[in-house]
Design an enzyme around this catalytic site. Structure first.
Site, PDB file in Angstrom:
ATOM      1  N   ARG A  79       0.353  -9.053  13.477  1.00 27.26           N
ATOM      2  CA  ARG A  79      -0.266  -8.049  12.598  1.00 27.26           C
ATOM      3  C   ARG A  79      -1.174  -8.735  11.573  1.00 27.26           C
ATOM      4  NH1 ARG A  79       4.881  -5.083  10.523  1.00 27.26           N
ATOM      5  NH2 ARG A  79       3.455  -3.956   9.158  1.00 27.26           N
ATOM      6  N   ARG A 139      12.523  -1.710  11.342  1.00 25.84           N
ATOM      7  CA  ARG A 139      11.295  -1.233  11.991  1.00 25.84           C
ATOM      8  C   ARG A 139      10.916  -2.169  13.128  1.00 25.84           C
ATOM      9  NH1 ARG A 139       6.264   0.364   8.140  1.00 25.84           N
ATOM     10  NH2 ARG A 139       5.066  -0.891   9.596  1.00 25.84           N
ATOM     11  N   LYS A 194       0.828  -1.215   0.000  1.00 28.23           N
ATOM     12  CA  LYS A 194       0.000   0.000   0.000  1.00 28.23           C
ATOM     13  C   LYS A 194       0.859   1.260   0.000  1.00 28.23           C
ATOM     14  CE  LYS A 194      -2.040  -0.922   3.887  1.00 28.23           C
ATOM     15  NZ  LYS A 194      -1.435  -2.170   4.336  1.00 28.23           N
ATOM     16  N   ARG A 250      -9.116   0.601   9.413  1.00 26.77           N
ATOM     17  CA  ARG A 250      -8.555  -0.715   9.709  1.00 26.77           C
ATOM     18  C   ARG A 250      -9.529  -1.609  10.462  1.00 26.77           C
ATOM     19  NH1 ARG A 250      -3.008   0.529   8.902  1.00 26.77           N
ATOM     20  NH2 ARG A 250      -1.615  -1.234   9.094  1.00 26.77           N
ATOM     21  N   ARG A 263      12.309  -6.062   4.796  1.00 22.12           N
ATOM     22  CA  ARG A 263      12.286  -4.677   5.283  1.00 22.12           C
ATOM     23  C   ARG A 263      12.914  -4.597   6.677  1.00 22.12           C
ATOM     24  NH1 ARG A 263       6.729  -1.385   5.418  1.00 22.12           N
ATOM     25  NH2 ARG A 263       6.301  -2.722   7.197  1.00 22.12           N
TER      26      ARG A 263
END
Ligand code: B4P
Length: 186
Positions: free
Chosen positions: A144, A133, A13, A88, A127
């Site tokens: 998640r 992160r 996204k 969400r 990532r």
């Protein structure tokens, strides 16, 4: 154009919105980016949101509504928007509709990127290596995804009922997916 971009974490996204925003001439509004900036700056919102984000849980609807109300009220949104990461859950979807009705800026289209779970885990692990992160560790990514299945996936049904939903295959190269989104936008 007023667009909501849907899809699981790691579906691309944010990546695709960054490519589309200039072409569409509208701001890219990512609630994830807004929250990470608040955490980085140590604002009261950032302090409250950090624990939920680090655990891969959703930040409370109340905090999110305050954040989105403030952002959607800014003058640049009059040109349209590319909303990434909000809504969400169903409560957020309803609250967003109320807000956008009030602002006379209703959603034109909801685009949902579909990606299989193995690919998501692979992308986010990469990532994690590159950016470090705090919510990209394997355990948090699995949480998640569970939160996505339980709370966020029903949001696609919400937009389908309103006849605003279009699903787009999110597997393949960034450029291929960008082409598909451009076609879907017509
Ligand atoms: P987000 O920032 O929205 O995190 P995300 O779902 O992982 O999406 P992101 O845009 O970053 O990643 P992308 O798929 O583009 O949210 C983070 C946290 O904030 C949430 O867990 C939650 O706690 C909180 N939050 C945010 N909004 C909220 C809300 N509304 N309510 C409550 N809480 C909220 O990309 C992922 C990776 O894949 C990248 O490294 C990218 O380079 C790579 N990639 C993309 N496309 C690819 C492709 N085609 N091939 C290979 N790799 C690709």
């Amino acid at each position: 154009m007023r667009i909501v971009l849907l899809g699981p974490p790691g579906s691309g996204k944010g990546t695709q919105a960054a490519l589309l925003k200039d072409r569409l001439g509208v701001p890219h509004i990512s609630t994830g980016d807004l929250l990470r900036a608040a955490v980085r700056d140590g604002t009261p919102l950032g302090i409250k949101a950090k624990a939920a984000m680090d655990a891969g849980e959703l930040v409370s609807d109340e905090l999110m509504l305050g954040l989105i109300e403030e952002r959607m009220g800014a003058p640049d949104v009059k040109a349209g928007y590319l909303l990434d990461g909000y809504p969400r859950n169903l409560a957020q979807a309803r609250a967003l509709d109320e807000l956008l009705d009030r602002l006379a800026l209703p959603v034109d289209k909801a685009l949902a990127l579909t990606v299989d779970e193995e690919q998501i885990v692979h992308r986010l692990a990469k990532r994690a290596e590159q950016e470090g992160r705090s919510d990209d560790t394997e355990e948090v990514v699995r949480n998640r995804l569970a939160v996505y299945r339980e709370q966020t996936a029903p949001v696609t049904g919400y937009y389908a009922e309103k006849q605003l939903l279009q699903e787009v295959d999110g597997m393949g190269s960034i450029e291929e997916i960008n082409q598909r989104l451009t076609t879907a936008l017509g």
